[in-house]
Design an enzyme around this catalytic site. Sequence first.
Site, PDB file in Angstrom:
ATOM      1  N   GLU A  52     -17.338   2.168  15.343  1.00  0.00           N
ATOM      2  CA  GLU A  52     -18.272   1.930  14.239  1.00  0.00           C
ATOM      3  C   GLU A  52     -17.638   0.842  13.383  1.00  0.00           C
ATOM      4  OE1 GLU A  52     -19.073   4.955  11.217  1.00  0.00           O
ATOM      5  OE2 GLU A  52     -20.705   3.727  10.396  1.00  0.00           O
ATOM      6  N   ASP A  77     -12.914  -0.626   9.096  1.00  0.00           N
ATOM      7  CA  ASP A  77     -13.322  -1.285   7.849  1.00  0.00           C
ATOM      8  C   ASP A  77     -12.069  -1.900   7.225  1.00  0.00           C
ATOM      9  OD1 ASP A  77     -16.124  -0.824   5.999  1.00  0.00           O
ATOM     10  OD2 ASP A  77     -14.374  -1.602   4.931  1.00  0.00           O
ATOM     11  N   ASP A 126     -22.806  -6.565   5.404  1.00  0.00           N
ATOM     12  CA  ASP A 126     -23.199  -7.537   4.382  1.00  0.00           C
ATOM     13  C   ASP A 126     -24.098  -8.606   5.031  1.00  0.00           C
ATOM     14  OD1 ASP A 126     -21.510  -6.346   2.339  1.00  0.00           O
ATOM     15  OD2 ASP A 126     -19.848  -7.057   3.560  1.00  0.00           O
ATOM     16  N   LYS A 130     -26.885 -16.804   2.715  1.00  0.00           N
ATOM     17  CA  LYS A 130     -26.850 -18.276   2.691  1.00  0.00           C
ATOM     18  C   LYS A 130     -26.551 -18.817   4.093  1.00  0.00           C
ATOM     19  CE  LYS A 130     -25.686 -18.857  -2.094  1.00  0.00           C
ATOM     20  NZ  LYS A 130     -24.614 -18.380  -2.928  1.00  0.00           N
ATOM     21  N   ASP A 162     -31.162  -2.862   6.519  1.00  0.00           N
ATOM     22  CA  ASP A 162     -32.354  -2.931   5.668  1.00  0.00           C
ATOM     23  C   ASP A 162     -32.775  -4.385   5.468  1.00  0.00           C
ATOM     24  OD1 ASP A 162     -29.840  -3.221   4.200  1.00  0.00           O
ATOM     25  OD2 ASP A 162     -31.184  -3.686   2.524  1.00  0.00           O
TER      26      ASP A 162
HETATM   27  C1  LIG Z   1     -22.519  -2.742   2.820  1.00  0.00           C
HETATM   28  S1  LIG Z   1     -21.118  -1.878   3.403  1.00  0.00           S
HETATM   29  C2  LIG Z   1     -21.810  -0.771   4.640  1.00  0.00           C
HETATM   30  C3  LIG Z   1     -20.910   0.386   4.906  1.00  0.00           C
HETATM   31  C4  LIG Z   1     -21.482   1.453   5.874  1.00  0.00           C
HETATM   32  N1  LIG Z   1     -21.737   0.922   7.182  1.00  0.00           N
HETATM   33  C5  LIG Z   1     -22.725   2.063   5.300  1.00  0.00           C
HETATM   34  O1  LIG Z   1     -23.811   1.807   5.849  1.00  0.00           O
HETATM   35  O2  LIG Z   1     -22.623   2.818   4.327  1.00  0.00           O
HETATM   36  C6  LIG Z   1     -20.306  -3.098   4.384  1.00  0.00           C
HETATM   37  C7  LIG Z   1     -18.911  -2.711   4.782  1.00  0.00           C
HETATM   38  O3  LIG Z   1     -18.376  -3.708   5.627  1.00  0.00           O
HETATM   39  C8  LIG Z   1     -16.999  -3.877   5.368  1.00  0.00           C
HETATM   40  N2  LIG Z   1     -16.652  -5.217   5.874  1.00  0.00           N
HETATM   41  C9  LIG Z   1     -17.301  -6.373   5.589  1.00  0.00           C
HETATM   42  N3  LIG Z   1     -16.746  -7.398   6.267  1.00  0.00           N
HETATM   43  C10 LIG Z   1     -15.726  -6.869   6.997  1.00  0.00           C
HETATM   44  C11 LIG Z   1     -14.770  -7.424   7.893  1.00  0.00           C
HETATM   45  N4  LIG Z   1     -14.784  -8.715   8.172  1.00  0.00           N
HETATM   46  N5  LIG Z   1     -13.856  -6.600   8.454  1.00  0.00           N
HETATM   47  C12 LIG Z   1     -13.857  -5.271   8.160  1.00  0.00           C
HETATM   48  N6  LIG Z   1     -14.747  -4.693   7.321  1.00  0.00           N
HETATM   49  C13 LIG Z   1     -15.661  -5.478   6.744  1.00  0.00           C
HETATM   50  C14 LIG Z   1     -16.901  -3.714   3.862  1.00  0.00           C
HETATM   51  O4  LIG Z   1     -15.605  -3.358   3.457  1.00  0.00           O
HETATM   52  C15 LIG Z   1     -17.925  -2.606   3.617  1.00  0.00           C
HETATM   53  O5  LIG Z   1     -17.326  -1.319   3.631  1.00  0.00           O
END
Ligand SMILES: C[S@@+](CC[C@H](N)C(=O)[O-])C[C@H]1O[C@@H](n2cnc3c(N)ncnc32)[C@H](O)[C@@H]1O
Length: 222
Positions: A52, A77, A126, A130, A162
């Site tokens: 995941e 993460d 995320d 952009k 979403d």
């Molecule tokens: C918007 S949150 C979504 C978390 C989870 N999947 C949820 O739906 O609740 C995005 C997650 O991606 C992690 N993340 C973003 N870019 C990452 C990267 N390059 N390597 C590891 N984690 C990353 C962030 O730390 C964050 O916890």
Amino acid sequence: MFKIRSIDTFPNVFQNPHFTKQFLVNSEGEELNPKGKWRSDIFKNDNPVVLELACGKGDYAIALAKKYPNKNFIGVDSKGARLFTGAKTAIDEKLNNVVFLRLKIENITNFFAENEVDEVWITFPDPFPKLRDAKRRLSAKSFLERYKSISKPEAILHFKTDDLPLHLFTKEMAEEFSPEIIYCREDIYSAPLVYEELNIQTYYEKKHLAIGRTINYIRFRL
Ligand SMILES: C[S@@+](CC[C@H](N)C(=O)[O-])C[C@H]1O[C@@H](n2cnc3c(N)ncnc32)[C@H](O)[C@@H]1O
């Protein structure tokens, strides 16, 4: 008084120091790299390995680990404070088939060997709206190439978001990259769910649903 939510002492967490080293550190402070040996050395079984990615609190890893005790789950993460929730739940609920990795997904190929991964889930990453940031989206081609290089030939990627532009971007990437798009749907809850696992709702999914956003999903072969 503040409670320090540290994952450093959790036996089910492995961390990549400074996101630069080619090894992970476990709760004993030992350096290790289980590349090619996640089944034999960490899980001590021969079961499938499911990642995941960008797992946040690890909602999918935890829910799927309970549902599929004969599969191994790894939540990845970069943020320790988020991983805390999933890792603590796994310890409290004695789930031995799930571990968590604090590292940058960009570096995933340093820690997994070819053919080591059976399935990948990415939920609510995320969106990087952009155009100049498109390369940072976790479904950009360079990321899909990384996932493919560590996955079995028949491995599947699941992607739930979403963000409609990100969903459409991912679909476009899949059309270019994947040998087979298995399923793709906008607004999945507008009809009965085709796959039971889509019932699992992450922390971010619940936040999005609470403000009326719709949820999109695609699954394709890597
Ligand atoms: C918007 S949150 C979504 C978390 C989870 N999947 C949820 O739906 O609740 C995005 C997650 O991606 C992690 N993340 C973003 N870019 C990452 C990267 N390059 N390597 C590891 N984690 C990353 C962030 O730390 C964050 O916890």
